[in-house]
Every structure is written in structure tokens, then in C-alpha cells.
Design a protein around this motif. Structure first.
Motif, PDB file in Angstrom:
ATOM      1  N   SER A   1       0.839  -1.189   0.000  1.00 39.54           N
ATOM      2  CA  SER A   1       0.000   0.000   0.000  1.00 39.54           C
ATOM      3  C   SER A   1       0.876   1.242   0.000  1.00 39.54           C
ATOM      4  CB  SER A   1      -0.897  -0.002   1.242  1.00 39.54           C
ATOM      5  OG  SER A   1      -1.505   1.248   1.392  1.00 39.54           O
ATOM      6  N   PHE A   2       2.115   1.106   0.444  1.00 39.13           N
ATOM      7  CA  PHE A   2       3.024   2.253   0.489  1.00 39.13           C
ATOM      8  C   PHE A   2       3.700   2.393  -0.873  1.00 39.13           C
ATOM      9  CE2 PHE A   2       6.777   4.693   2.029  1.00 39.13           C
ATOM     10  CZ  PHE A   2       6.065   5.774   2.498  1.00 39.13           C
ATOM     11  N   THR A   3       2.976   3.001  -1.797  1.00 41.97           N
ATOM     12  CA  THR A   3       3.439   3.194  -3.167  1.00 41.97           C
ATOM     13  C   THR A   3       2.598   4.298  -3.792  1.00 41.97           C
ATOM     14  OG1 THR A   3       3.731   2.116  -5.335  1.00 41.97           O
ATOM     15  CG2 THR A   3       1.877   1.354  -4.021  1.00 41.97           C
ATOM     16  N   PHE A   4       2.960   4.711  -4.996  1.00 48.64           N
ATOM     17  CA  PHE A   4       2.112   5.651  -5.723  1.00 48.64           C
ATOM     18  C   PHE A   4       0.838   4.907  -6.119  1.00 48.64           C
ATOM     19  CE2 PHE A   4       1.193   8.204  -9.668  1.00 48.64           C
ATOM     20  CZ  PHE A   4       0.937   9.396  -9.017  1.00 48.64           C
ATOM     21  N   VAL A   5      -0.261   5.635  -6.114  1.00 45.47           N
ATOM     22  CA  VAL A   5      -1.573   4.997  -6.278  1.00 45.47           C
ATOM     23  C   VAL A   5      -1.708   4.225  -7.605  1.00 45.47           C
ATOM     24  CG1 VAL A   5      -2.736   7.013  -7.289  1.00 45.47           C
ATOM     25  CG2 VAL A   5      -4.035   5.418  -5.833  1.00 45.47           C
ATOM     26  N   ALA A   6      -0.909   4.590  -8.600  1.00 51.46           N
ATOM     27  CA  ALA A   6      -0.996   3.918  -9.910  1.00 51.46           C
ATOM     28  C   ALA A   6      -0.764   2.413  -9.800  1.00 51.46           C
ATOM     29  CB  ALA A   6       0.028   4.516 -10.870  1.00 51.46           C
TER      30      ALA A   6
END
Ligand code: T4K
Length: 398
Positions: free
Chosen positions: A95-100
Motif C-alpha cells: 500500500s506504500f506506493t504511488f496509487v498507480a
């Protein structure tokens, strides 16, 4: 620096123009214009043009991957890779990432199952993956965050054990290595980004790199509407092509890769030197051999020692025109539609939640000067050493 000069305490901002995180690295402008001229003389602007094909070839040579398919951006490249790999049901993803990264799944009605991160590396925690696997799981989508490869061997072992596909979002990791091998050769495929904010940019752009011949052929069809020659569509496809302007930019910037990497490294070393010893502040470190792009300068702020929270420090910096970012706050699980779909997801993501509260990303790249970096660090040091006054001033404006 004196109290009067800190903008949140009533001083003038330290910078007249904003200092952005993600300011594009710009390579040789003359070379770029000569490529644009060549492109215009040729009257060939997109659809597998010569620059796009050359960019693909250079990227394949550079990464060591057998195939490279250049695309209009990494989000579409992720979507196409996900579809070409036949992922369905559920896919495990941080979940700790850019939303793409998650959108590329959900857009195709595949459920992203959020896995917690390792708080030390900020990458997906392999120890937490197996408990998330269900009969509906078809793959793992790892992200090499900040240009630091995830635990690829552990992820591959889990994928092999459960017969899952393994895809990597390598948007941050161009030019980095894992155990001496270039990123781009791992899993079933890896996806690169050449967005304006990335280490090497083509304004907008992305690519899938893979060693799998059949997968590469399928992806090539899919990014071109499924055309397999004139008038012959043999697969459902989309328009994911890279245009010639972007490819010209990508090729030109690729020629400056060593220079960009060196600038980023020097910037990082400078931040490290100037931020050393500030209580509650730590810089996420890089391994110069494995992660030589130094694309992000990632700070972590511990309020208990710094006296200021990450958000308070961001407010201080923004007042000075230093547009530091709190990537990737608040975590994809707290964005729509995921927070409505999985309102309790945070209970399984304690490290994601904690890291998302303390990360602060500072400007780097070839548009910031060494003296500007020195000034940014001076502001941070001053704010932390005067945390009580700063806290009171911010409370008044809240
Ligand atoms: N996976 C991961 C892990 C990613 O980080 C990304 C993209 C993707 C996948 C998807 O890749 P692409 O489909 O984009 O190829 C920005 C970028 O738009 C996004 O590409 C990037 N990650 C993400 C980390 O950062 P925002 O929402 O922060 O964009 P924005 O408009 O606020 O710009 C970021 C900063 O860059 C600002 O401070 C302004 C500065 N900037 C931006 C542009 C475009 C400039 O100074 N000049 C510019 O030309 O997402």
C-alpha cells in the motif's frame, strides 16, 4: 539563520521561486532539438517510429532484458503487463506506493490485497505475504520503492512455491541493481517509468522489460490495439504507444545518465552531511553499488526527538518555498476506492501507517544547486532547534 528569517516566524521566504521535488532532469538541449528537427523532417511522429524503436533497443541493452516495449506511461504499461500476465482475482501489492500501482489492478477489477512493508527498507515485507495468499491469488506486484530493490529472491521463492506470477513496478529503479544484476531482468516482467519526475524522463513514458518471448509478443500487440499487421486484429488491445517526441527526449536524457546519477549522488551526500546530528531526523540510506540513481532524498521525522512532526516541518519548508512532499501519504489503502472497499485494511498495515506519518521527500536533481541544498538544511536545523516557538507559531495559523 535568525528567528526573523524563518518564514513561519514572520520572515520572508528563503526562496523566491519554488524548489520542487520531481523537477525534471534536463539533458543536452541542442541534441534534443536536433532530434526534434530530424523527427519533423521525417514526418513520422508516433506508431513504432525510429526513435521509439531505438529507445527500446537502448533500454534492452542497458537493463540486459531480452525485450523492451516502450509505452506512453508506466501506468498503462502496468495495466497491460497485468493483463498480458493473465492476472485475475487477487494480487498482493504494497500500500506504500504511488496509487498507480494499485489502480493498474483495480482498473481491471482485480482486487489489490495490501501487504505491509518492512519499516527499514519501505519495501513490501516478504514475511507478511504468505498469510495473505488465498485460492483467488494469482500474483504478487512488488515495488522497488525509492530506487531500492525489494527482496527479490524471497518474493520469487514465494511466487514459485504458490505458482504465482511476479511483476515488479520498477518506476523508481531505473539503473539500479540487485545482487549485481540490473533491474529489468527479474520476475515475469518489470515496468519502468520515464515520467517527467523520474531519474530519466521522456516527459511521459514507460516500458515493460521482460525475458519472456511470448509475453513480450503479447504486450506488443496489446499496446497497439491488438494489430498484427494491416487490417488484422488478433487480440483485444489499447493505445499504449510511445510517441517520437517522448522517445527523442528519453534517448537524449539517457545519454546524460551518468551525469544525472553523479549529481543526485552529490546532492544526497550534501544532504547527509548537512542534516547529520539533527535530532529526530534520519535520511534513508542508499547502497552506492546497488542503487546508484539516488532519485529520492527521503527523510524520516520522529516528533518525539525533533519536537516537530513531519507535517509541521513540511509547513515550515513550504512557507520558505521548499515544496517538500510527503510521499506516499496516506498509503493507498486510505485512498478511494480502497478505503471504502477495505475500511479495516490499516489494521494489517501498522508499518505502512507509521512510515506514512514520518516520511518527507526533499528536492534533488540537476535543477537544484549545492547552496540551495545547504539553505534547505539550514532551515530544517533551525526549525528543529527552535521547535517550541515554531510549534506555537504554526498552532496560531492552524
Ligand atoms: N509506480 C510508481 C511507484 C510511481 O511512483 C509512479 C509514478 C507510477 C507507478 C506511475 O508512473 P507514470 O504513469 O506516471 O509513468 C508524481 C508523478 O506524476 C508520478 O509519475 C510519480 N510516480 C509520483 C511519485 O510523482 P504527483 O501527483 O506527485 O505529481 P505532481 O504533479 O504533484 O508533480 C510532482 C512534483 O514534480 C511537483 O513538485 C512538481 C514537479 N514537476 C512535475 C512536472 C510534471 C515539475 O517540476 N515539472 C514537471 O514537468 O505524482
Amino acid at each position: 539563520m535568525t528567528e526573523e528569517t524563518l518564514a513561519v516566524l514572520g520572515g520572508a521566504p528563503a526562496f523566491n521561486q519554488p524548489l520542487h521535488v520531481g523537477r525534471p532532469n534536463v539533458g543536452n538541449v541542442d541534441r534534443l532539438f536536433s532530434r526534434f528537427r530530424e523527427m519533423l523532417d521525417r514526418h513520422w511522429l508516433t506508431n513504432a517510429g525510429p526513435f521509439a524503436l531505438e529507445f527500446e533497443q537502448r533500454l534492452a541493452e542497458f537493463t540486459g532484458a531480452k525485450h523492451c516495449i516502450a509505452m506512453c506511461n508506466a501506468t498503462v504499461a502496468l495495466e497491460i503487463a497485468v493483463r498480458a500476465l493473465d492476472l485475475k482475482g487477487e494480487v498482493i501489492v504494497p500500500s506504500f506506493t504511488f496509487v498507480a500501482t494499485a489502480h493498474a489492478l483495480q482498473w481491471q477489477k482485480i482486487t489489490p490485497v495490501f501487504c505491509d512493508i518492512d519499516p527499514h527498507t519501505h519495501n513490501i515485507n516478504p514475511k507478511k505475504i504468505e498469510s495473505l495468499i488465498t485460492p483467488r491469488t494469482t500474483g504478487i506486484l512488488g515495488v522497488h520503492l525509492w530506487g531500492r530493490p525489494c527482496s527479490i529472491d524471497e518474493l520469487q521463492a514465494i511466487a514459485d512455491r504458490y505458482r504465482l506470477k511476479l511483476l515488479f513496478d520498477a518506476a523508481h529503479d531505473f539503473g539500479c541493481r540487485y545482487n549485481g544484476k540490473m533491474i529489468g531482468q527479474f520476475g515475469n516482467a518489470e515496468v519502468l517509468s520515464f515520467h517527467a519526475t523520474k531519474f530519466i524522463n521522456s516527459a511521459e513514458g514507460g516500458a515493460v522489460v521482460t525475458n519472456d518471448d511470448a509475453l513480450a509478443a503479447k504486450i506488443r500487440l496489446m499496446k497497439n490495439f491488438g494489430f498484427s499487421g494491416y487490417d488484422n486484429v488478433i487480440y483485444i488491445g489499447i493505445n499504449g504507444k510511445m510517441n517520437e517526441l517522448s522517445a527523442a527526449m528519453g534517448l537524449t536524457n539517457l545519454e546524460s545518465l551518468d551525469e544525472f546519477a553523479e549529481t543526485n549522488r552529490l546532492n544526497f551526500e550534501l544532504y547527509k552531511k548537512h542534516l547529520a546530528g539533527i535530532p529526530g531526523l534520519s535520511l534513508l540510506n542508499y547502497d552506492n553499488v546497488e542503487c546508484p540513481n539516488y532519485q529520492y532524498v527521503v527523510c524520516q521525522v520522529e516528533k518525539s526527538s525533533a519536537g516537530l512532526s513531519r507535517d509541521q516541518l513540511i509547513a515550515v519548508l513550504h512557507a520558505e518555498n521548499v515544496l517538500a512532499r510527503r510521499y506516499f501519504y496516506p498509503g493507498v489503502h486510505r485512498m478511494e476506492p480502497y478505503r471504502s472497499f477495505f475500511p479495516h485494511a490499516h489494521l494489517l498495515l501498522p508499518d505502512t501507517e507509521a512510515v506514512a506519518q514520518r516520511v518527507l521527500v526533499l528536492p534533488t536533481g540537476n535543477s537544484i544547486t549545492q547552496s540551495q541544498i545547504g539553505k534547505v538544511c539550514e532551515i530544517i536545523r533551525y526549525a528543529v532547534s527552535h521547535s517550541a516557538e515554531v510549534g506555537r507559531a504554526l498552532a496560531k495559523t492552524a
